[in-house]
Design a protein around this motif. Structure first.
Motif, PDB file in Angstrom:
ATOM      1  N   ALA A   1     108.567  25.052 129.066  1.00  0.00           N
ATOM      2  CA  ALA A   1     109.126  26.327 129.283  1.00  0.00           C
ATOM      3  C   ALA A   1     108.092  27.137 130.002  1.00  0.00           C
ATOM      4  O   ALA A   1     106.939  27.322 129.563  1.00  0.00           O
ATOM      5  CB  ALA A   1     109.919  27.094 128.314  1.00  0.00           C
ATOM      6  N   ASP A   2     108.580  27.971 131.232  1.00  0.00           N
ATOM      7  CA  ASP A   2     107.556  28.953 131.786  1.00  0.00           C
ATOM      8  C   ASP A   2     107.894  30.269 131.070  1.00  0.00           C
ATOM      9  O   ASP A   2     107.048  31.001 131.138  1.00  0.00           O
ATOM     10  CB  ASP A   2     107.933  29.340 133.301  1.00  0.00           C
ATOM     11  CG  ASP A   2     107.663  27.807 133.945  1.00  0.00           C
ATOM     12  OD1 ASP A   2     106.349  27.602 133.664  1.00  0.00           O
ATOM     13  OD2 ASP A   2     108.297  27.336 134.758  1.00  0.00           O
ATOM     14  N   GLY A   3     109.285  30.499 130.690  1.00  0.00           N
ATOM     15  CA  GLY A   3     109.565  31.836 129.856  1.00  0.00           C
ATOM     16  C   GLY A   3     110.849  31.097 128.982  1.00  0.00           C
ATOM     17  O   GLY A   3     111.558  30.244 129.215  1.00  0.00           O
ATOM     18  N   VAL A   4     110.936  32.270 128.129  1.00  0.00           N
ATOM     19  CA  VAL A   4     112.182  31.979 127.030  1.00  0.00           C
ATOM     20  C   VAL A   4     112.941  33.183 127.018  1.00  0.00           C
ATOM     21  O   VAL A   4     112.301  34.555 127.079  1.00  0.00           O
ATOM     22  CB  VAL A   4     111.619  31.634 125.635  1.00  0.00           C
ATOM     23  CG1 VAL A   4     112.606  31.524 124.700  1.00  0.00           C
ATOM     24  CG2 VAL A   4     110.682  30.461 125.856  1.00  0.00           C
TER      25      VAL A   4
ATOM     26  N   VAL B   1     104.773  26.846 121.710  1.00  0.00           N
ATOM     27  CA  VAL B   1     104.033  27.009 122.745  1.00  0.00           C
ATOM     28  C   VAL B   1     102.786  28.072 122.640  1.00  0.00           C
ATOM     29  O   VAL B   1     102.253  28.827 123.587  1.00  0.00           O
ATOM     30  CB  VAL B   1     104.974  27.584 124.124  1.00  0.00           C
ATOM     31  CG1 VAL B   1     105.648  26.243 124.526  1.00  0.00           C
ATOM     32  CG2 VAL B   1     105.920  28.889 123.593  1.00  0.00           C
ATOM     33  N   GLY B   2     102.713  28.703 121.093  1.00  0.00           N
ATOM     34  CA  GLY B   2     102.055  29.915 121.016  1.00  0.00           C
ATOM     35  C   GLY B   2     102.762  31.190 121.670  1.00  0.00           C
ATOM     36  O   GLY B   2     103.922  31.370 121.867  1.00  0.00           O
ATOM     37  N   ASP B   3     101.571  32.143 122.233  1.00  0.00           N
ATOM     38  CA  ASP B   3     102.207  33.076 122.870  1.00  0.00           C
ATOM     39  C   ASP B   3     102.083  33.155 124.504  1.00  0.00           C
ATOM     40  O   ASP B   3     101.924  34.261 124.941  1.00  0.00           O
ATOM     41  CB  ASP B   3     101.597  34.463 122.224  1.00  0.00           C
ATOM     42  CG  ASP B   3     100.127  34.502 122.367  1.00  0.00           C
ATOM     43  OD1 ASP B   3      99.584  33.587 122.903  1.00  0.00           O
ATOM     44  OD2 ASP B   3      99.308  35.640 122.041  1.00  0.00           O
ATOM     45  N   ARG B   4     101.966  32.085 125.013  1.00  0.00           N
ATOM     46  CA  ARG B   4     101.284  31.874 126.172  1.00  0.00           C
ATOM     47  C   ARG B   4     102.685  32.382 127.169  1.00  0.00           C
ATOM     48  O   ARG B   4     102.441  32.373 128.468  1.00  0.00           O
ATOM     49  CB  ARG B   4     100.784  30.630 126.890  1.00  0.00           C
ATOM     50  CG  ARG B   4     101.560  29.324 126.630  1.00  0.00           C
ATOM     51  CD  ARG B   4     100.821  28.289 127.215  1.00  0.00           C
ATOM     52  NE  ARG B   4     101.873  27.052 126.880  1.00  0.00           N
ATOM     53  CZ  ARG B   4     103.061  26.784 127.712  1.00  0.00           C
ATOM     54  NH1 ARG B   4     103.099  27.651 128.793  1.00  0.00           N
ATOM     55  NH2 ARG B   4     103.572  25.584 127.346  1.00  0.00           N
ATOM     56  N   VAL B   5     103.721  32.045 126.811  1.00  0.00           N
ATOM     57  CA  VAL B   5     104.941  32.320 127.543  1.00  0.00           C
ATOM     58  C   VAL B   5     105.655  33.466 127.453  1.00  0.00           C
ATOM     59  O   VAL B   5     105.542  33.969 126.078  1.00  0.00           O
ATOM     60  CB  VAL B   5     106.030  31.152 127.439  1.00  0.00           C
ATOM     61  CG1 VAL B   5     105.365  29.875 127.769  1.00  0.00           C
ATOM     62  CG2 VAL B   5     106.332  31.185 125.969  1.00  0.00           C
ATOM     63  N   PRO B   6     106.159  34.127 128.475  1.00  0.00           N
ATOM     64  CA  PRO B   6     106.697  35.546 128.317  1.00  0.00           C
ATOM     65  C   PRO B   6     108.119  35.369 127.680  1.00  0.00           C
ATOM     66  O   PRO B   6     108.949  34.547 127.976  1.00  0.00           O
ATOM     67  CB  PRO B   6     106.862  36.498 129.578  1.00  0.00           C
ATOM     68  CG  PRO B   6     106.855  35.148 130.504  1.00  0.00           C
ATOM     69  CD  PRO B   6     105.840  34.139 129.894  1.00  0.00           C
ATOM     70  N   VAL B   7     108.520  36.347 126.854  1.00  0.00           N
ATOM     71  CA  VAL B   7     109.734  36.275 126.136  1.00  0.00           C
ATOM     72  C   VAL B   7     110.759  37.409 126.374  1.00  0.00           C
ATOM     73  O   VAL B   7     110.208  38.616 126.489  1.00  0.00           O
ATOM     74  CB  VAL B   7     109.950  35.948 124.516  1.00  0.00           C
ATOM     75  CG1 VAL B   7     110.919  36.167 123.788  1.00  0.00           C
ATOM     76  CG2 VAL B   7     109.030  35.005 124.186  1.00  0.00           C
ATOM     77  N   LEU B   8     111.835  37.272 126.797  1.00  0.00           N
ATOM     78  CA  LEU B   8     112.764  38.253 127.311  1.00  0.00           C
ATOM     79  C   LEU B   8     113.914  38.322 125.809  1.00  0.00           C
ATOM     80  O   LEU B   8     114.498  37.331 125.626  1.00  0.00           O
ATOM     81  CB  LEU B   8     113.542  38.080 128.508  1.00  0.00           C
ATOM     82  CG  LEU B   8     114.956  38.895 128.808  1.00  0.00           C
ATOM     83  CD1 LEU B   8     114.343  40.305 129.060  1.00  0.00           C
ATOM     84  CD2 LEU B   8     115.514  38.409 130.034  1.00  0.00           C
ATOM     85  N   LEU B   9     114.000  39.472 125.025  1.00  0.00           N
ATOM     86  CA  LEU B   9     115.123  39.596 124.185  1.00  0.00           C
ATOM     87  C   LEU B   9     116.123  40.315 124.786  1.00  0.00           C
ATOM     88  O   LEU B   9     116.021  41.538 125.273  1.00  0.00           O
ATOM     89  CB  LEU B   9     114.359  40.459 123.161  1.00  0.00           C
ATOM     90  CG  LEU B   9     115.073  40.705 122.090  1.00  0.00           C
ATOM     91  CD1 LEU B   9     115.382  39.496 121.222  1.00  0.00           C
ATOM     92  CD2 LEU B   9     114.395  41.889 121.032  1.00  0.00           C
ATOM     93  N   LEU B  10     117.267  39.685 124.693  1.00  0.00           N
ATOM     94  CA  LEU B  10     118.573  40.388 125.204  1.00  0.00           C
ATOM     95  C   LEU B  10     119.625  40.486 124.215  1.00  0.00           C
ATOM     96  O   LEU B  10     119.883  39.795 123.050  1.00  0.00           O
ATOM     97  CB  LEU B  10     119.054  39.494 125.966  1.00  0.00           C
ATOM     98  CG  LEU B  10     118.548  39.253 127.474  1.00  0.00           C
ATOM     99  CD1 LEU B  10     119.385  38.234 128.247  1.00  0.00           C
ATOM    100  CD2 LEU B  10     118.503  40.629 128.324  1.00  0.00           C
TER     101      LEU B  10
ATOM    102  N   LYS C   1      96.893  36.308 130.025  1.00  0.00           N
ATOM    103  CA  LYS C   1      98.228  36.474 129.834  1.00  0.00           C
ATOM    104  C   LYS C   1      98.724  37.874 130.134  1.00  0.00           C
ATOM    105  O   LYS C   1      97.975  38.528 129.411  1.00  0.00           O
ATOM    106  CB  LYS C   1      98.692  35.835 128.436  1.00  0.00           C
ATOM    107  CG  LYS C   1     100.253  35.842 128.635  1.00  0.00           C
ATOM    108  CD  LYS C   1     100.831  35.710 126.917  1.00  0.00           C
ATOM    109  CE  LYS C   1     102.423  35.701 127.397  1.00  0.00           C
ATOM    110  NZ  LYS C   1     102.858  36.212 126.030  1.00  0.00           N
ATOM    111  N   LYS C   2      99.558  38.002 131.148  1.00  0.00           N
ATOM    112  CA  LYS C   2      99.999  39.706 131.236  1.00  0.00           C
ATOM    113  C   LYS C   2     100.805  39.859 130.168  1.00  0.00           C
ATOM    114  O   LYS C   2     101.716  39.042 129.517  1.00  0.00           O
ATOM    115  CB  LYS C   2     100.652  39.454 132.550  1.00  0.00           C
ATOM    116  CG  LYS C   2     100.028  40.400 133.523  1.00  0.00           C
ATOM    117  CD  LYS C   2     100.393  40.311 134.831  1.00  0.00           C
ATOM    118  CE  LYS C   2     101.219  41.578 135.106  1.00  0.00           C
ATOM    119  NZ  LYS C   2     101.662  41.666 136.629  1.00  0.00           N
TER     120      LYS C   2
END
Ligand SMILES: Nc1nc2c(ncn2[C@@H]2O[C@H](COP(=O)(O)OP(=O)(O)OP(=O)(O)O)[C@@H](O)[C@H]2O)c(=O)[nH]1
Ligand SMILES: [Ca+2]
Ligand SMILES: [Mg+2]
Length: 731
Positions: free
Chosen positions: A618-621, A647-656, A726-727
């Motif tokens: 995944a690029d994002g979750v 994946v560690g903390d390398r992918v950005p996560v969106l919480l909905l 990582k941004k």
């Protein structure tokens, strides 16, 4: 000398005349020889007296000042008057000065004079006949006198001594023999003259005595004067000496003081100078030390400098070489990056194409599945008829109808295992834990699915075939395999396809006639296809593609959200997702087309292991919870940790937080969601799949973030030595 001599010469004459005229006329009455002798004695006595007189006169002549004595100088003054040389006069003086004290007393002079006079004149007087005769006479007189004296009795002696004593002659005469002779002569020859002689003597002696006393007085006075004078002189001298001494002392004192002051001053100056000198010496020493140290340092620095220069040169050479190498490397890297970029773009395009073709295949397969379902239903209906014929149990029919109202769970399990309708009662119960009766998204159980349209709520009548949904059991991203070359091969040869075919589905599909059975309700539509339809309308090909995985508890509304996002539709009573599903949607982010591959996972516990697999690629979750369901929010942490695990903390996560439309049933306050997002560095939105609120916004936010992140990574890769960072999602 002429005068005294003259007088000396004339005197005897006068004496002779006097005596010749004397009243007695002794010669006339004496014997001619006696008278001659008498005459001679008289002449002698007279001569002596005359001589004494002459001597006195001579003395007075010599002592012109009347001092009472004759000094050597007085004698020398006679040089002009006497026919004697200075030496001769000296001799005379020495001869007369019997005690040798440097001056002649009258006694010395008289005695000496008579003696000198006779001894001097005796041998040499030839021309002065008178003198010679006189002297001869004197001699005769003397010798006769001496003879007489010899005859002088003791009485006469005593008499004479008495006379002498009376006269005090001892004080005046030293030698009284002459007087004695004369006295005796007189006594003997002319006794009548004796008294006259004695008177004469008395007078003479008294005069002499007086003179003597006078002289003594004078001498005494002189001595006193001399003494006083001496004393005065002495006094003056002493005074002078004293004065000189004091003057000297004063001078010395002053001098000493001055000298001391001066010397002290000089000493101080000297001390100062010495100190200065010492300081200067120390300074000099210090400077010398410093100089030496500096010299040493200089040498060292020089050596070091030389060494450093050499090192510098070496380093410069090395740097040059390295820079050349670096330039080469940079050029290579650039070309490699360009190549990689090209490859990446190509790959993405390939992926996109493959995804498209896969969706097409999926649609085809879903159609086949629908057909098979229809067939199955048909077969079941036949069997049901048989069964009803045999038992005709009405109650059973009602129970089975009620069970279909509930949302079924893992339909695929039944389907794959071949258990068909022999689904265990326990599974049914498990599903009821969610509280919402849910249907399986795949109606493979053979039971008719409930009508999707809200409001109807009743199970639809039998004749409509249920829409089939395909199960994608992908453990790994299938795309690389397809990229390797097989994506153009027939769909039947895809790995998933084969898997399905193992279950005998493919055979059925191939055997089955291509029935054109379309799902009666939109809920049955294959999601991929629907999404594809929209994408086909997309004006241009996407620049890039991001894979986003949706997770969250079952029934939070993941599938509903995706539907809203992709189709802008909401279907209530959506069936639970089985395994995994995906949709593709291209969106416009800042003038670039971004294709989003959205993987819809099943929230039910049993599919967790499958879901886990998808995180890796995944690029994002997106983690979703139902804000009307507290439990779903509490599960968010678990979902986050499983993402992090994969994946560690390398992918950005969106919480909905979904179902914002159902505010009155809210169980999770907005603040909690925000806090959780803040704590875990997540993008956060509250949304509603039902109303469509925040569906597009939230996903676009994530897409933009991903795009920007990718851009940054690209820039960083081009700049050598700058690792990609990582941004922050929240930013
Ligand atoms: N009121 C309301 N109901 C919703 C919303 N989104 C979904 N639902 C309902 O919630 C139920 C579950 O929706 P799904 O989309 O199937 O949930 P899911 O997360 O996909 O569930 P799984 O597939 O089992 O993981 C359905 O009955 C939907 O109608 C919403 O925004 N508002
Ligand atoms: Ca003397
Ligand atoms: Mg779902």
């Amino acid at each position: 000398m002429a005068a005294p001599e003259g007088r000396v010469v004339s005197r005897p004459q006068r004496l002779g005349q006097g005596s010749g005229q004397g009243p007695k006329g002794r010669g006339a009455c004496l014997h001619p020889l006696d008278s001659l002798e008498q005459k001679e004695t008289q002449e002698q006595t007279l001569g002596q007296l005359d001589m004494l007189r002459k001597a006195q006169e001579f003395f007075q002549t010599c002592d012109a000042e009347g001092k009472g004595f004759i000094a050597r100088k007085d004698m020398q003054r006679l040089h002009k008057e006497l026919p004697l040389s200075l030496e001769e006069l000296e001799d005379v003086f020495d001869a007369l000065d019997a005690d040798g004290n440097g001056y002649l007393t009258p006694e010395e002079f008289t005695t000496g004079f008579s003696h000198f006079f006779f001894s001097q004149n005796n041998p040499s007087q030839e021309d002065a006949g008178e003198q010679v005769a006189q002297r001869h006479e004197e001699k005769v007189y003397q010798s006769r006198g001496n003879e007489d004296l010899g005859d002088m009795g003791e009485d006469e002696e005593a008499q004479f001594q008495m006379l002498m004593d009376r006269l005090g002659a001892q004080k005046v005469l030293e030698d009284e023999s002459d007087v004695k002779q004369l006295w005796l002569q007189l006594k003997k020859d002319e006794p009548h003259l004796l008294s006259n002689f004695e008177d004469f003597l008395t007078r003479i002696f008294s005069q002499l005595q007086e003179a003597h006393e006078e002289k003594n007085e004078l001498e005494y006075a002189l001595k006193r004067k001399i003494a006083a004078y001496d004393e005065e002189i002495q006094h003056l001298y002493e005074e002078m000496e004293q004065q000189i001494k004091s003057e000297k002392e004063q001078f010395l004192l002053k001098d000493t003081e001055r000298f001391q002051a001066r010397s002290q001053e000089l000493e101080q100056k000297l001390l100062c100078k010495e100190q200065e000198l010492e300081q200067l010496t120390q300074k000099q020493k210090r400077l010398e030390g410093q100089c030496t140290a500096l010299h040493h340092d200089k040498h060292e620095t020089k050596a070091e400098n030389t060494k450093l220069k050499l090192t510098n040169q070496e380093l410069a050479r090395e740097l040059e070489r390295t820079s050349w190498e670096l330039q080469d490397a940079q050029q290579q890297l650039e070309s490699l990056q360009q190549e990689a970029c090209k490859l990446h773009q190509e790959k993405e395009m390939e992926v996109y194409r493959v995804t498209e073709s896969l969706q097409r295949e999926k649609a085809g397969l879903l159609k086949q599945l629908d057909f098979l379902r229809e067939r199955n239903k048909h077969l079941r209906d036949e069997r049901d008829i048989c069964f009803q014929k045999n038992k005709a149990a009405k109650a059973n029919t009602a129970a089975s109808r009620a069970s279909w109202k509930k949302r079924s769970g893992s339909v695929i399990g039944k389907y794959v295992d071949g258990r068909g309708i022999l689904r265990s009662q326990s599974e049914e119960e498990e599903e009821e834990v969610f509280g919402i009766p849910r249907r399986s998204s795949l109606g493979l159980s053979g039971y008719p699915l409930t009508e999707e349209e809200p409001g109807t709520g009743e199970p639809g009548p039998g004749p409509y075939p249920r829409p089939l949904r395909r199960i994608i059991s992908i453990e790994e991203d299938p795309l690389p395999q397809l990229l390797d070359g097989g994506f153009e091969q027939p769909l039947s040869k895809c790995p998933e396809e084969e898997e399905v075919s193992d279950q005998g589905v493919q055979g059925q599909i191939q055997e089955a006639p291509p029935l054109k059975l379309t799902p009666t309700s939109p809920r049955g539509q294959p999601v991929g296809k629907e999404a594809l339809c929209e994408e086909e309308s997309s004006p241009s090909a996407p620049d890039r593609l991001f894979k986003i995985v949706f997770v969250g508890n079952s029934a939070v509304g993941k599938t509903s959200f995706l539907r809203r996002f992709c189709e802008d539709r909401f279907s209530p009573g959506m069936a639970a997702t089985v395994g995994i599903d995906y949709r593709v949607k291209t969106v416009n982010v800042d003038d670039s087309q971004v294709a989003l591959q959205l993987w819809d996972t099943a929230g039910q516990e049993r599919y967790r292991c499958i879901t886990q697999q998808f995180f890796r690629k995944a690029d994002g979750v997106i983690v979703m919870y139902d804000l009307t369901d507290k439990q779903s929010f509490l599960s968010v942490r678990r979902w986050l940790s499983s993402v992090e695990e994969a994946v560690g903390d390398r992918v950005p996560v969106l919480l909905l937080g979904n179902k914002l439309d159902n505010e009155k049933e809210r169980e999770v306050p907005r603040g909690l969601g925000e806090q959780l997002a803040k704590d875990n560095n997540l993008i956060f939105y509250e949304c509603s799949a039902y109303s469509g609120h925040n569906t597009k916004e939230s996903l676009l936010h994530l897409a933009r973030f991903l795009k920007e992140q990718e851009d940054t990574v690209r820039e960083d890769t081009i700049q050598v030595g700058h690792p990609a960072k990582k941004k922050s999602c929240c930013g």
